[in-house]
Design a protein around this motif. Sequence first.
Motif, PDB file in Angstrom:
ATOM      1  N   LEU A 138       0.831  -1.192   0.000  1.00 39.87           N
ATOM      2  CA  LEU A 138       0.000   0.000   0.000  1.00 39.87           C
ATOM      3  C   LEU A 138       0.874   1.253   0.000  1.00 39.87           C
ATOM      4  N   ASN A 139       0.388   2.279  -0.661  1.00 41.09           N
ATOM      5  CA  ASN A 139       1.106   3.547  -0.763  1.00 41.09           C
ATOM      6  C   ASN A 139       0.619   4.490   0.337  1.00 41.09           C
ATOM      7  N   GLY A 157       6.515   3.620   2.812  1.00 42.91           N
ATOM      8  CA  GLY A 157       6.955   4.221   1.569  1.00 42.91           C
ATOM      9  C   GLY A 157       8.031   3.410   0.871  1.00 42.91           C
ATOM     10  N   PRO A 158       8.384   3.790  -0.353  1.00 44.94           N
ATOM     11  CA  PRO A 158       9.405   3.048  -1.113  1.00 44.94           C
ATOM     12  C   PRO A 158      10.755   2.987  -0.410  1.00 44.94           C
ATOM     13  N   GLY A 159      11.147   4.049   0.297  1.00 40.57           N
ATOM     14  CA  GLY A 159      12.436   4.022   0.985  1.00 40.57           C
ATOM     15  C   GLY A 159      12.520   2.935   2.036  1.00 40.57           C
ATOM     16  N   TYR A 160      11.441   2.723   2.765  1.00 41.39           N
ATOM     17  CA  TYR A 160      11.413   1.646   3.761  1.00 41.39           C
ATOM     18  C   TYR A 160      11.612   0.292   3.101  1.00 41.39           C
ATOM     19  N   VAL A 175      16.460  -1.816  -7.619  1.00 40.21           N
ATOM     20  CA  VAL A 175      15.032  -1.941  -7.372  1.00 40.21           C
ATOM     21  C   VAL A 175      14.287  -0.989  -8.304  1.00 40.21           C
ATOM     22  N   SER A 176      13.323  -1.521  -9.061  1.00 41.46           N
ATOM     23  CA  SER A 176      12.466  -0.684  -9.894  1.00 41.46           C
ATOM     24  C   SER A 176      11.123  -0.498  -9.200  1.00 41.46           C
ATOM     25  N   LEU A 177      10.517   0.665  -9.411  1.00 45.82           N
ATOM     26  CA  LEU A 177       9.322   1.051  -8.681  1.00 45.82           C
ATOM     27  C   LEU A 177       8.226   1.465  -9.658  1.00 45.82           C
ATOM     28  N   GLN A 178       7.009   1.065  -9.360  1.00 49.11           N
ATOM     29  CA  GLN A 178       5.841   1.449 -10.149  1.00 49.11           C
ATOM     30  C   GLN A 178       4.681   1.704  -9.208  1.00 49.11           C
ATOM     31  N   TRP A 179       3.803   2.657  -9.586  1.00 50.25           N
ATOM     32  CA  TRP A 179       2.614   2.959  -8.815  1.00 50.25           C
ATOM     33  C   TRP A 179       1.407   2.355  -9.524  1.00 50.25           C
ATOM     34  N   LEU A 180       0.513   1.734  -8.753  1.00 49.65           N
ATOM     35  CA  LEU A 180      -0.599   0.976  -9.325  1.00 49.65           C
ATOM     36  C   LEU A 180      -1.919   1.355  -8.662  1.00 49.65           C
ATOM     37  N   GLY A 181      -2.999   1.153  -9.404  1.00 47.21           N
ATOM     38  CA  GLY A 181      -4.325   1.261  -8.833  1.00 47.21           C
ATOM     39  C   GLY A 181      -4.902   2.659  -8.853  1.00 47.21           C
TER      40      GLY A 181
END
Length: 247
Positions: A138-139, A157-160, A175-181
């Motif tokens: 979850l964001n 968050g992504p840093g954690y 690490v690659s990151l994407q936001w969804l939903g």
Amino acid sequence: MPALHPSRQPEQPNAGPQSGAAGPLWFAGPRARSLLRAETRAMERVLAGIPALPWVCVGAEGAECPHSESGRGLHLRRGAGGFDGALRCALPWPLASETFGAVLLQHALDDGFGDTEAVLGECMRILAPGGVLWLAALNPWSPYRARWCRAGLSAHGPGYWQATLARAGFPADAVSLQWLGPRWRPDDGEAGVGAADRLRAGIALTVSKRVHAAIPPAALRKLRLQTGLGSVRTHAGVLRQDPGPKP
């Protein structure tokens, strides 16, 4: 006239017999469907890159793992008592080391049970060299958090997650990151990596398992017979230094 439900107000946790249960049951409700659909499409893209190896999907209660027509997929559900689904177990998983091409964690670590690093350590163990870990969470910065804020879920968050993955042995720099939903409306369930996408309900991190190559032994120094003028001079010097037999 029935009372109207304001569309901009936070929604109550899922009603029904599961409303007093653990937080992960939020994913079985209607407000999570748009997010889960977007994540299913993302997981299918990950699995398309490993056509030969088996894979494991671990989801929260209500999460839907991708369908596997080839039978290579192993589905587990996360619960307070451990894991069930294809098999019932606790940590460590009864799975062979370095066997799986991908491990998919669909909100399996949003429950706040406190064994996040142990689960990620198991993912590191069972992944084959070059295998992919896909983690959906979850964001905490999304407006959509108002729909789960009282459901007992944990969002980071992504840093954690990047730091936690590094402690488990994954390369933090890859690490690659994407936001969804959805952002706020449940029917707005897409994906992206732009600035506006940072308000989407979920994040997905993808990282591959690296294996350090063994250091090869140092090459032996080879002696070669030198020919040419240099060898003639050396031979001549040896002859001049040899006094010869005494009379």
